[in-house]
Design a protein around this motif. Structure first.
Motif, PDB file in Angstrom:
ATOM      1  N   LEU A  22      -4.284 -15.355  10.325  1.00 42.64           N
ATOM      2  CA  LEU A  22      -5.567 -14.653  10.406  1.00 42.64           C
ATOM      3  C   LEU A  22      -5.546 -13.576  11.495  1.00 42.64           C
ATOM      4  N   ASP A  23      -4.925 -13.895  12.647  1.00 44.92           N
ATOM      5  CA  ASP A  23      -4.889 -12.930  13.745  1.00 44.92           C
ATOM      6  C   ASP A  23      -4.002 -11.730  13.454  1.00 44.92           C
ATOM      7  N   ASN A  24      -3.026 -11.925  12.574  1.00 49.20           N
ATOM      8  CA  ASN A  24      -2.071 -10.842  12.308  1.00 49.20           C
ATOM      9  C   ASN A  24      -2.160 -10.331  10.876  1.00 49.20           C
ATOM     10  N   MET A  25      -3.320 -10.558  10.251  1.00 48.76           N
ATOM     11  CA  MET A  25      -3.511 -10.171   8.856  1.00 48.76           C
ATOM     12  C   MET A  25      -3.022  -8.765   8.504  1.00 48.76           C
ATOM     13  N   PRO A  26      -3.417  -7.733   9.282  1.00 54.71           N
ATOM     14  CA  PRO A  26      -3.070  -6.361   8.865  1.00 54.71           C
ATOM     15  C   PRO A  26      -1.577  -6.145   8.629  1.00 54.71           C
ATOM     16  N   PHE A  27      -0.728  -6.859   9.391  1.00 49.63           N
ATOM     17  CA  PHE A  27       0.721  -6.692   9.226  1.00 49.63           C
ATOM     18  C   PHE A  27       1.149  -6.935   7.774  1.00 49.63           C
ATOM     19  N   PHE A  28       0.548  -7.949   7.144  1.00 48.56           N
ATOM     20  CA  PHE A  28       0.961  -8.328   5.797  1.00 48.56           C
ATOM     21  C   PHE A  28       0.479  -7.351   4.712  1.00 48.56           C
ATOM     22  N   PHE A  29      -0.407  -6.406   5.108  1.00 50.90           N
ATOM     23  CA  PHE A  29      -0.918  -5.440   4.124  1.00 50.90           C
ATOM     24  C   PHE A  29      -0.119  -4.147   4.121  1.00 50.90           C
ATOM     25  N   ILE A  30       0.794  -3.979   5.095  1.00 47.24           N
ATOM     26  CA  ILE A  30       1.506  -2.702   5.204  1.00 47.24           C
ATOM     27  C   ILE A  30       2.268  -2.341   3.916  1.00 47.24           C
ATOM     28  N   PRO A  31       3.074  -3.283   3.337  1.00 50.75           N
ATOM     29  CA  PRO A  31       3.783  -2.907   2.105  1.00 50.75           C
ATOM     30  C   PRO A  31       2.833  -2.444   0.984  1.00 50.75           C
ATOM     31  N   ALA A  32       1.677  -3.097   0.864  1.00 51.22           N
ATOM     32  CA  ALA A  32       0.710  -2.687  -0.165  1.00 51.22           C
ATOM     33  C   ALA A  32       0.193  -1.277   0.136  1.00 51.22           C
ATOM     34  N   GLY A  33      -0.005  -0.967   1.413  1.00 51.92           N
ATOM     35  CA  GLY A  33      -0.452   0.378   1.800  1.00 51.92           C
ATOM     36  C   GLY A  33       0.609   1.424   1.488  1.00 51.92           C
ATOM     37  N   VAL A  34       1.868   1.075   1.764  1.00 51.37           N
ATOM     38  CA  VAL A  34       2.974   2.012   1.506  1.00 51.37           C
ATOM     39  C   VAL A  34       3.101   2.295   0.005  1.00 51.37           C
ATOM     40  N   SER A  35       2.735   1.312  -0.825  1.00 58.93           N
ATOM     41  CA  SER A  35       2.888   1.477  -2.276  1.00 58.93           C
ATOM     42  C   SER A  35       2.076   2.646  -2.832  1.00 58.93           C
ATOM     43  N   VAL A  36       1.153   3.187  -2.019  1.00 60.49           N
ATOM     44  CA  VAL A  36       0.371   4.344  -2.483  1.00 60.49           C
ATOM     45  C   VAL A  36       1.301   5.533  -2.726  1.00 60.49           C
ATOM     46  N   MET A  37       2.474   5.572  -2.077  1.00 64.21           N
ATOM     47  CA  MET A  37       3.385   6.709  -2.241  1.00 64.21           C
ATOM     48  C   MET A  37       3.946   6.824  -3.660  1.00 64.21           C
ATOM     49  N   VAL A  38       4.008   5.702  -4.389  1.00 65.03           N
ATOM     50  CA  VAL A  38       4.504   5.794  -5.762  1.00 65.03           C
ATOM     51  C   VAL A  38       3.363   5.946  -6.772  1.00 65.03           C
ATOM     52  N   SER A  39       2.119   5.924  -6.293  1.00 65.21           N
ATOM     53  CA  SER A  39       1.007   6.133  -7.234  1.00 65.21           C
ATOM     54  C   SER A  39       0.163   7.327  -6.818  1.00 65.21           C
ATOM     55  N   TYR A  40       0.747   8.191  -5.975  1.00 58.35           N
ATOM     56  CA  TYR A  40      -0.007   9.345  -5.484  1.00 58.35           C
ATOM     57  C   TYR A  40      -0.476  10.264  -6.613  1.00 58.35           C
ATOM     58  N   GLN A  41       0.300  10.313  -7.710  1.00 60.47           N
ATOM     59  CA  GLN A  41      -0.068  11.228  -8.808  1.00 60.47           C
ATOM     60  C   GLN A  41      -1.470  10.956  -9.351  1.00 60.47           C
ATOM     61  N   PHE A  42      -1.949   9.705  -9.205  1.00 59.36           N
ATOM     62  CA  PHE A  42      -3.297   9.372  -9.688  1.00 59.36           C
ATOM     63  C   PHE A  42      -4.376  10.047  -8.842  1.00 59.36           C
ATOM     64  N   LEU A  43      -4.010  10.360  -7.585  1.00 57.62           N
ATOM     65  CA  LEU A  43      -4.976  10.972  -6.677  1.00 57.62           C
ATOM     66  C   LEU A  43      -4.905  12.492  -6.714  1.00 57.62           C
ATOM     67  N   ASP A  44      -3.847  13.011  -7.301  1.00 58.19           N
ATOM     68  CA  ASP A  44      -3.622  14.447  -7.330  1.00 58.19           C
ATOM     69  C   ASP A  44      -4.828  15.193  -7.913  1.00 58.19           C
TER      70      ASP A  44
END
Lengths: 232, 117
Positions: free
Chosen positions: B60-82
């Motif tokens: 619980l105290d270190n939750m954000p660390f475990f979300f980093i890979p999911a955040g990075v995954s935006v780089m392969v779906s950037y075309q949806f935001l274009d």
């Protein structure tokens, strides 16, 4: 040579851990609470991968180990919920009513705004869980077959915004009750909002951490209802 | 030893959630069913706080660390935001404002109208 070094399990884990620790260190050193280690780490990793031309698949080889912990992280969210159970029983009417209205407001506003701005359905589905705590937001995003990366970024933007405007907004709307203050922060801005709520006071913090869990469960139920009706 | 035991309890609950999720016809995420299972176990006293405390607190105290890979995954779906980046951010900002206004006002109203609840 880079190929053999990056195409390993170690690479993704080391990169993620190193940058996250660096951000934590910097935040402590500079005493700036607005430094968001998650957002900065993710941003820097994307920059590094694209600039050094390391394939995304090399990164996920190690990063998938970290990603696998989202399940256990979600499960243990039951603990803060359990710890604040007395508060929920005491004020069930106002707490459940407030959270339900907030979650409904989130769904309606995302659907309406996406139509107004002509955003396609995949973006709409990705933004639906933007107020929910990240691990549950990702789970909802996946069950809606949306894009989890966009969901995560939208959740962070929501949290940072909610935490920074809460004080001004409460003054304008004359929201003075500690329960209303904490509940609004937890329902709209999840963990980042709760950090702010804890600064405001003990009751605010407790209600906010309770609201994170209840709002997440409410969101999951609403999404499931929409899916059963065939709307998503 | 203690950490292993705690992690084992949490993972078994997570797995049970996934198992139930598989058998349900509706796509309710397994991790969330797991959270509800743990809540029920805590409420009934079958699992005590001390059985999971240290590991749960670490997660619980270190939750954000475990979300980093999911955040990075935006780089392969950037075309949806274009071409939709400004509209997407506007949606997030306006929706957040709306949620805060509605939640704040409704809760304040409910508390004041029902002082003793």
């Amino acid at each position: 040579m880079t190929e053999t070094l990056t195409n390993t399990h170690l690479f993704g884990i080391l990169l993620t851990l190193g940058l996250y620790y660096g951000c934590l260190w910097l935040r402590k050193r500079l005493q700036k609470n607005y430094i968001n280690p998650l957002l900065i780490s993710a941003f820097l990793i994307i920059i590094i991968l694209t600039q050094v031309q390391i394939p995304y698949e090399h990164y996920t080889k190690g990063a998938n180990f970290i990603h696998a912990f989202l399940g256990p992280v979600t499960v243990v969210l039951a603990l803060p919920l359990y710890r604040q159970r007395k508060l929920l029983v005491q004020h069930k009417f106002s707490i459940l009513g407030g959270i339900f209205s907030g979650v409904a407001a989130s769904f309606i506003s995302v659907i309406v705004l996406c139509r107004v701005f002509h955003l396609n359905e995949i973006l709409e589905r990705s933004l639906i869980p933007h107020s929910v705590t990240t691990p549950i937001g990702i789970a909802v995003s996946n069950s809606l077959e949306a894009i989890e990366g966009i969901t995560v970024i939208s959740i962070i933007i929501t949290g940072l915004l909610g935490a920074s405007i809460a004080k001004i907004l409460y003054r304008i709307l004359r929201i003075t009750h500690p329960i209303a203050k904490g509940l609004t922060l937890g329902t709209s801005a999840h963990v980042l909002g709760t950090t702010k709520a804890i600064e405001m006071g003990e009751t605010e913090g407790a209600v906010s951490s309770l609201a994170i869990g209840v709002a997440a469960i409410t969101t999951v139920i609403m999404v499931t209802v929409l899916q059963v009706w065939g709307l998503y | 030893m203690k950490i292993f035991k705690q992690l084992l309890i949490i993972l078994v609950i997570n797995f049970a959630g996934e198992l139930i999720s598989e058998t349900l016809s509706e796509p309710l995420p397994g991790s969330i069913i797991g959270m509800l299972i743990l809540l029920i176990l805590l409420l009934t006293g079958l699992v005590k706080e001390k059985h999971i405390a240290e590991t749960a607190t670490f997660l619980l105290d270190n939750m954000p660390f475990f979300f980093i890979p999911a955040g990075v995954s935006v780089m392969v779906s950037y075309q949806f935001l274009d071409g939709h980046l400004a509209a997407t951010i506007s949606t997030i900002v306006l929706s957040t404002l709306f949620v805060m206004i509605v939640t704040g006002l409704v809760t304040q109203f409910l508390i004041k109208s029902k002082k003793d609840d």
